[in-house]
Design an enzyme around this catalytic site. Structure first.
Site, short mmCIF file in Angstrom:
data_model
loop_
_atom_site.label_atom_id
_atom_site.label_comp_id
_atom_site.label_asym_id
_atom_site.label_seq_id
_atom_site.Cartn_x
_atom_site.Cartn_y
_atom_site.Cartn_z
N ASN A 147 39.67 44.08 26.05
CA ASN A 147 39.36 42.95 26.94
C ASN A 147 38.34 42.05 26.24
O ASN A 147 37.27 42.52 25.82
CB ASN A 147 38.77 43.44 28.25
CG ASN A 147 39.79 44.08 29.16
OD1 ASN A 147 40.94 44.31 28.76
ND2 ASN A 147 39.40 44.38 30.38
N GLY A 195 34.95 44.08 25.09
CA GLY A 195 35.36 44.01 23.69
C GLY A 195 34.64 42.96 22.88
O GLY A 195 34.59 43.04 21.65
N HIS A 238 29.82 45.34 29.02
CA HIS A 238 30.30 44.02 29.43
C HIS A 238 29.29 42.92 29.09
O HIS A 238 28.08 43.14 29.10
CB HIS A 238 30.52 43.98 30.95
CG HIS A 238 31.70 44.75 31.44
ND1 HIS A 238 31.59 45.99 32.02
CD2 HIS A 238 33.02 44.46 31.45
CE1 HIS A 238 32.79 46.42 32.39
NE2 HIS A 238 33.67 45.51 32.05
N ASP A 297 41.92 41.95 37.14
CA ASP A 297 40.88 42.75 36.49
C ASP A 297 39.78 43.09 37.51
O ASP A 297 39.34 42.24 38.27
CB ASP A 297 40.29 41.95 35.33
CG ASP A 297 39.49 42.81 34.38
OD1 ASP A 297 39.77 44.03 34.27
OD2 ASP A 297 38.57 42.27 33.73
N HIS A 298 39.36 44.35 37.50
CA HIS A 298 38.22 44.81 38.30
C HIS A 298 38.39 44.56 39.81
O HIS A 298 37.49 44.02 40.46
CB HIS A 298 36.91 44.17 37.83
CG HIS A 298 36.42 44.72 36.53
ND1 HIS A 298 35.93 46.00 36.40
CD2 HIS A 298 36.35 44.17 35.30
CE1 HIS A 298 35.57 46.21 35.14
NE2 HIS A 298 35.83 45.12 34.45
#
Length: 278
Positions: free
Chosen positions: A225, A204, A174, A82-83
């Site tokens: 997420n 999320g 986030h 992720d990221h």
């Protein structure tokens, strides 16, 4: 073997109208609890290693850990980076056995984001893995503000990069600790009208669970997420373990005592995104 890619789990979700949980991991205990939760619900799972996880544990260790869990699981499990903010990170993750990478060029100019994400997608697809990209910018609670995804940019980005999943900014943020930020559904529909790539919601944890369920079953959002919500469940469980036995000192016993609570929290998250029962 139940290792899977984003394509393996998101295309069925897109077709059958449900979403898959991208659960953010920080260590062995939570990753194992999430796999147990997915098995209990008989649902696919995306295990995610984000920047804070990678700062604590090297990618080769995470890759081996995710592969070990996936290979023993009874449901499809994606090992997802992720990221990533460099192509080298993507390459290192693929070399470490990850089955999926997310290249995050969302802070960069549109054409640069397209070019670099496309390169990450080629790299991932050549390795038999999948690639997620982000268009628009999903901000951070008490940090950077979001910049919403423009539908024409989303169409261009999806078409040019050939990614397997597209993270969008439609009111999500986030690291939110409260589930009080509903997504802009009209904005989501406008993006859906110009691309059929599976859509992803980062941040999320801040989205009301009822809206997550509705959008999982009525939109092209195929991946939510979830990180902060589950980290909060871990913190609560850890405090309970320590308060329940002031003399406890063994790391294995302490962390092991959090797993059932984490599994239950993850089951609730995954169940809310599952296909509607007939």
């Amino acid at each position: 073997m139940t290792r899977a890619t984003l394509g393996d789990v998101l295309q069925p979700a897109l077709r059958d109208r449900y979403a898959v949980g991208g659960l953010v991991c920080l260590g062995w205990e939570d990753a194992r609890a999430y796999v147990r939760a997915a098995e209990a619900e008989t649902l696919p799972l995306i295990l995610q290693a984000g920047p804070s996880c990678r700062a604590h544990t090297p990618l080769p260790v995470l890759g081996a850990m995710f592969r070990t869990l996936a290979d023993a699981a009874t449901v499809p499990v994606v090992a997802h980076l992720d990221h990533a903010i460099t192509l080298d990170e993507c390459r290192d993750a693929l070399d470490a056995g990850f089955t999926s990478v997310m290249y995050d060029g969302s802070r960069k100019p549109l054409q640069q984001n397209i070019d670099e994400t496309a390169a990450a997608a080629v790299m991932a697809h050549t390795a038999g893995a999948s690639c997620e990209g982000e268009i628009g910018f999903v901000g951070y609670a008490a940090g950077e503000d979001s910049s919403g995804t423009l539908p024409p940019d989303a169409a261009r980005f999806a078409r040019a990069t050939k990614i397997d999943a597209m993270a969008i900014s439609v009111g999500n943020t986030h690291l939110q600790q409260r589930q009080e930020s509903p997504l802009d559904e009209a904005h989501i529909r406008a993006i859906e009208a110009v691309t059929d790539v599976p859509l992803v919601i980062h941040g999320g944890s801040g989205v009301p669970p009822a809206q997550r369920s509705t959008l999982a079953r009525t939109s092209n959002i195929c991946k939510f997420n979830i990180g902060t919500e589950l980290r909060m469940a871990f913190g609560s469980a850890l405090r309970d373990v320590l308060a329940g036995d002031p003399g406890i000192f063994d790391r294995v016993a302490i962390l092991g005592g959090t797993e059932l609570s984490l599994e239950q929290a993850a089951r609730a998250v995954l169940r809310a995104l599952a296909p509607r029962e007939e």
